[in-house]
Design an enzyme around this catalytic site. Structure first.
Site, mmCIF file in Angstrom:
data_model
loop_
_atom_site.group_PDB
_atom_site.id
_atom_site.type_symbol
_atom_site.label_atom_id
_atom_site.label_comp_id
_atom_site.label_asym_id
_atom_site.label_seq_id
_atom_site.Cartn_x
_atom_site.Cartn_y
_atom_site.Cartn_z
ATOM 1 N N LYS A 288 0.868 -1.156 0.155
ATOM 2 C CA LYS A 288 -0.238 0.192 -0.066
ATOM 3 C C LYS A 288 0.787 1.473 0.056
ATOM 4 C CE LYS A 288 -3.623 -0.341 2.247
ATOM 5 N NZ LYS A 288 -4.719 -0.561 3.355
ATOM 6 N N ARG B 214 -3.434 3.111 8.379
ATOM 7 C CA ARG B 214 -3.805 1.807 7.738
ATOM 8 C C ARG B 214 -2.711 0.866 7.850
ATOM 9 N NH1 ARG B 214 -8.393 3.418 3.767
ATOM 10 N NH2 ARG B 214 -7.819 1.707 2.859
ATOM 11 N N GLY C 249 -8.326 -7.067 4.389
ATOM 12 C CA GLY C 249 -9.370 -7.195 5.522
ATOM 13 C C GLY C 249 -8.598 -7.952 6.680
ATOM 14 N N MET D 88 -5.754 -7.329 8.581
ATOM 15 C CA MET D 88 -5.048 -6.345 9.677
ATOM 16 C C MET D 88 -5.986 -5.285 9.624
ATOM 17 S SD MET D 88 -1.122 -7.080 8.848
ATOM 18 C CE MET D 88 -1.087 -6.388 7.020
ATOM 19 N N ARG E 287 -3.323 -1.364 -6.454
ATOM 20 C CA ARG E 287 -2.494 -2.521 -6.318
ATOM 21 C C ARG E 287 -3.028 -3.437 -7.491
ATOM 22 N NH1 ARG E 287 -5.727 -4.511 -0.805
ATOM 23 N NH2 ARG E 287 -7.699 -4.744 -1.827
ATOM 24 N N HIS F 119 -15.491 -7.776 0.926
ATOM 25 C CA HIS F 119 -14.633 -8.855 1.725
ATOM 26 C C HIS F 119 -14.820 -10.021 1.084
ATOM 27 C CE1 HIS F 119 -13.269 -11.410 4.909
ATOM 28 N NE2 HIS F 119 -12.318 -10.772 5.096
ATOM 29 N N SER G 285 15.175 -42.247 -10.655
ATOM 30 C CA SER G 285 13.836 -41.747 -10.427
ATOM 31 C C SER G 285 13.582 -41.446 -9.071
ATOM 32 C CB SER G 285 12.668 -42.483 -10.751
ATOM 33 O OG SER G 285 11.499 -41.791 -10.898
ATOM 34 N N CYS H 24 9.393 -39.124 -9.624
ATOM 35 C CA CYS H 24 7.719 -40.042 -10.047
ATOM 36 C C CYS H 24 6.850 -39.783 -8.532
ATOM 37 C CB CYS H 24 8.006 -41.431 -10.297
ATOM 38 S SG CYS H 24 9.024 -42.248 -9.158
ATOM 39 N N TYR I 252 12.981 -34.818 -16.114
ATOM 40 C CA TYR I 252 11.635 -34.810 -16.043
ATOM 41 C C TYR I 252 10.981 -35.017 -14.798
ATOM 42 C CZ TYR I 252 11.696 -39.745 -15.203
ATOM 43 O OH TYR I 252 11.925 -41.102 -14.672
#
Length: 903
Positions: free
Chosen positions: A27, A96, A105, A107, A340, A456, A787, A855, A875
């Site tokens: 902010k 704020r 919402g 804090m 934001r 909210h 693997s 895997c 992979y």
């Protein structure tokens, strides 16, 4: 953290920029950025996250902070031409929170600081509006009492409701100045009684206490819960923004709103947001009063509307992304209070990313970074069947898409309780507030009768990927009586099943059937891009996936045990099979054959049992090699303990006992029971399994290797291209692998000679024990590939039995912050990951061409895929439905690495 005497803890909005998020929070950094852009931002300053960290560690604010705040407050007063809380023309400020990552919402915020019994009359005179001044004062006492002094917020709400009921009105704006003066008195009495002190009249004390309260709010239960949910680190702290107040509650020519530069639900361009006349900002996000669409502002105040549209275009072009904006209009003057990069739904994320590419604002590499595997997974969830017979209860605002079905619950406690009992629930509220977070997490979806797309409930649900319908005004929600009543008078009680569609805003009675997502249909080749909305989304997914496939280094294979799963995986983009679990081929009708093998007393009985299994195994492999022709297929030889193929010991014991009581003995059951007792182990996952079975039970692995080799020969004879890889499980020492490989090589050579076919079969092992990882250099001498079996490796590194610990104490570990996420969900980089890195390094030192894969189910986890890219694997392998997610994240990992290299 220790305090540096030369450290700067306060920055004026003119001193920062958007790149200082770590220090100024999101902010504060964005307020500074807008100030630098010359946009109308009320003057103010930001107390840094570093100050918060000092406070949280020591319990005291930094020694230098008070003087720095005083200096910046004095400069602000000079700029504004008024002093904080002065009696005739008071400067008022808001305090704020503002963390690095958006936590909507979670804090605390306090508005109108500086008002007192004395200054409220000065504000009334200065504004020529007595009602406005007393409304602002009651808001301050209410917010300060709840946030700073810990007074139960319901007490203020009840007092406000009583005042409205006494006048027979329903909205706050119908309260006049005299009403509000009485409410202020009532609120002050509530504070004195509940907090044990009077509401502070000193404006500087108000501000200092509010700053500390914002620091403290970083560690509230709801904030910690949200951080765990969103995987936000707990040591960042929050900045505090002190901003000169501008007022949206001065009358009909004032107001407040939230705007998006694009629709956060769909990604479409247009005018999206909410506006509320004669209100302060908290009224909009709290959903307490229903707003009007932002487009209505053009008729209410065209000058401010046109200015806002211009600013929104400026911000989106500057940030090159969807922007979420908070603004206030004070008597026709537009002020920007926040911007934001906005939270968005999964579908909107893909659409917006491709739109911005088409507009030339970002390139394809950046577009790939704008979406995530988690979002792609959300798009693959089913949706409601529009052709089904349904009973519509009502309609609200489509705030966050998805198809959610569950039992109606009317408070968060019940949502959590029922969810933990295995029930699927829909949380229904008039409006949600931050205290509802745990219930929102536990629910399948959220339904509110108030609020809009910026409330909210909507913002938090979109961030979590939860289905949400807001502002269903025709539905009357009675939380005390735990019921919902439709406009037609139909009553839905707690426990009744409802379905909510976050894409259309529709609410249905009962369970509505679902159909596959269009994105899944696209991956399966049953849908192609076109013109309608669903196809537009598919086209966006197609474009981003195509780029991800072009740039990724990691290949993506599937964990599949039969031809059907293999074909589906191939449609989803699998480049082979990374794990075929042969034990799954021994279930069903074949279980009796395995029992015969286990019960064999002689070599001939054992050979007979293995001979019966051989053609069945071979047939399985022929089908599998045909389905994955031309692609590698890694076949793991039998891994689990043999007792898993036998009847349950308790069930079998009862059966034998009953037979003995009837004197009806079953010789086979008796032999089975003896075998079960013989094979019983205290900890079977650390006992006779994997390579140990192949070494102890003669012919078992030989039969499987022969089946693989003969199947490959059959496929090759049919002009196919089988690429089988034989994987030996649970190897802890190279000697185990050498013995099995010697036998396997001999069998393969024998099959080659018998069929006249050259078989290029590779032999490797699973690295799933710490010792295997630590001695990887030795094991690589006998292995052509590794693997990593990260499920077992996680169990053996941590000393966890997954089936037991997840149910017993993982919840407590997550709540206490010991885990940010389960190590079975996302790989433990520091422990398990360190062993993987070591094995990669040592294995390739011995055999530079060693093929490396993973895997375990970590292969389909977005964060883990990035780790495997960094570790140098070739992979990842995962379940078929996670293949698109792994492909996307492999592309993101490569693009991110290229970006880092270029920087």
């Amino acid at each position: 953290m220790s305090e540096n005497k030369d450290q700067k803890f306060v920055y004026d909005f003119t001193e920062g920029n958007r790149d200082l998020k770590d220090l100024l929070g999101g902010k504060g950094a964005n307020l500074a950025e807008m100030t630098n852009l010359g946009l109308p931002v009320p003057p103010g300053f930001t107390i840094t996250t570093e100050a918060c960290k000092v406070y949280l560690e020591s319990g005291e604010a930094p020694a230098a902070l008070q003087a720095e705040v005083s200096a910046h407050l004095e400069a602000l007063e000079q700029k504004m031409g008024k002093k904080l809380g002065q009696s005739d023309d008071p400067l008022l400020v808001s305090v704020r929170s503002g963390a690095k990552f958006s936590m909507p919402g979670m804090m605390d915020t306090v508005l109108n600081i500086g008002l007192s019994d004395e200054s409220v009359t000065g504000l009334a005179a200065q504004a020529d509006n007595e009602r406005f001044a007393w409304d602002s004062y009651r808001r301050l006492i209410q917010m300060f009492g709840k946030t700073v002094l810990g007074v139960d917020g319901e007490l203020f709400e009840e007092a406000l409701d009583e005042a409205k009921a006494a006048k027979k009105i329903t909205v706050d704006t119908d309260l006049d100045a005299a009403d509000l003066k009485k409410i202020v008195k009532t609120f002050k009495k509530i504070v004195a009684k509940e907090a044990g002190r009077e509401f502070p009249q000193d404006p500087r004390e108000q501000m200092d206490l509010a700053v500390r309260a914002v620091f403290d709010s970083w560690n509230t239960d709801r904030a910690k819960l949200y951080r765990r949910q969103e995987r936000i680190p707990g040591d960042l702290g929050t900045a505090v923004n002190v901003c000169s107040m501008v007022f949206g509650n001065l009358g009909p020519d004032s107001g407040t709103g939230v705007a998006f530069t694009r629709d956060p639900a769909s990604g479409h361009q247009g005018v999206y947001g909410d506006y509320l006349q004669n209100a302060q900002g908290e009224d909009v996000v709290a959903g307490i009063r229903n707003t009007v669409p932002l487009a209505d502002l053009e008729q209410i105040d065209k000058k401010s509307y046109d200015q806002l549209m211009g600013i929104m275009e400026t911000l989106e072009t500057h940030y090159k992304d969807l922007c979420d904006i908070e603004f206030t209009i004070e008597r026709g003057q537009l002020w920007m209070l926040q911007t934001r990069v906005g939270k968005r739904t999964a579908g909107a994320a893909f659409r917006i990313a491709t739109q911005l590419v088409d507009q030339g604002l970002i390139d394809e590499a950046e577009a790939l970074q704008r979406v995530t595997g988690h979002q792609l997974a959300q798009l693959m969830f089913p949706r409601f069947d529009e052709s089904a017979k349904v009973e519509l209860l009502g309609r609200g605002i489509a705030a966050s898409p998805g198809a959610a079905v569950g039992k109606a619950v009317f408070d968060s406690y019940t949502a959590v309780k029922w969810s933990r009992s295995g029930e699927k629930v829909i949380l229904i509220r008039r409006e949600t507030n931050p205290d509802d977070l745990d219930g929102m997490i536990a629910s399948e979806g959220i339904l509110t009768s108030r609020g809009g797309k910026t409330s909210h409930a909507a913002v938090v649900a979109r961030g979590m990927g939860k289905t949400c319908v807001c502002g269903a005004e025709e539905l009357d929600v009675d939380t005390k009586r735990r019921r919902l009543t439709t406009s037609a008078g139909q009553v839905i009680e707690e426990g009744d099943v409802v379905s909510i569609d976050g894409s259309t805003g529709k609410v249905y009675l009962g369970e509505v059937p679902v159909v596959p997502s269009p994105v899944v249909e696209y991956f399966e080749g049953r849908m192609h891009a076109g013109a309608d909305d669903a196809d537009e989304l598919v086209q966006a997914v197609h474009r981003i996936m195509a780029y991800a496939d072009r740039v990724r280094r990691l290949r993506v294979r599937a964990n599949a045990d039969n031809a059907e799963d293999a074909l589906r995986a191939r449609r989803f983009g699998a480049q082979g099979i990374g794990l075929c679990r042969t034990e799954h081929m021994f279930l069903g009708e074949r279980r009796e054959m395995v029992e015969r093998l286990i019960l064999a007393d002689t070599e001939s009985e054992r050979e007979e049992a293995l001979s019966a299994l051989l053609p069945l195994q071979k047939k399985d492999f022929v089908e599998l090699f045909e389905a994955m022709d031309g692609l590698p297929v890694t076949v793991r030889l039998l891994d689990p303990p043999l007792h898993e193929f036998l009847p349950d010991i308790t069930e079998l014991s009862v059966r034998v006992a009953l037979a003995e009581a009837r004197k009806d003995h079953n010789e086979n059951d008796l032999r089975l029971l003896q075998a079960v007792h013989k094979l019983h182990e205290q900890n079977p996952m650390l006992g006779l399994r994997g390579v140990r079975l192949g070494l102890v039970i003669p012919g078992l692995f030989a039969m499987q290797v022969r089946a693989i080799a003969e199947a490959a020969a059959i496929r090759k004879d049919a002009k196919g291209d089988p690429r089988a890889e034989i994987m030996i499980p649970l190897v802890g020492t190279v000697q185990e692998l050498e013995i099995v490989r010697e036998e396997a090589d001999a069998i393969i050579a024998e099959v080659e000679a018998a069929t006249g076919t050259e078989l290029k079969l590779s032999i490797g092992t699973m690295i799933e024990l710490p010792r295997a990882a630590l001695t990887a250099g030795q094991i690589a001498e006998a292995a052509q590939f590794f693997s990593f079996g990260t499920n077992d490796l996680t169990q053996t590194v941590w000393g966890f039995s997954r089936d037991d610990v997840e149910a017993s104490f993982f919840t407590a570990y997550l709540e206490k912050g010991i885990f940010g996420v389960s190590p079975f969900e996302t790989i433990d980089r520091d422990g398990v990951g360190a062993l993987v890195r070591h094995a990669v390094k040592e294995g390739r030192a011995t055999r530079p061409d060693l093929k490396l894969g993973v895997c375990g189910e970590h292969g389909g986890d977005p964060e883990s895929v990035h780790f495997f890219h960094e570790a140098g694997l070739d992979y990842v392998s995962c379940s078929p439905f996670r293949i698109p997610v792994a492909r996307l994240e492999a592309g993101r990992a490569a693009a991110e690495a290229q970006g880092s290299d270029s920087r």
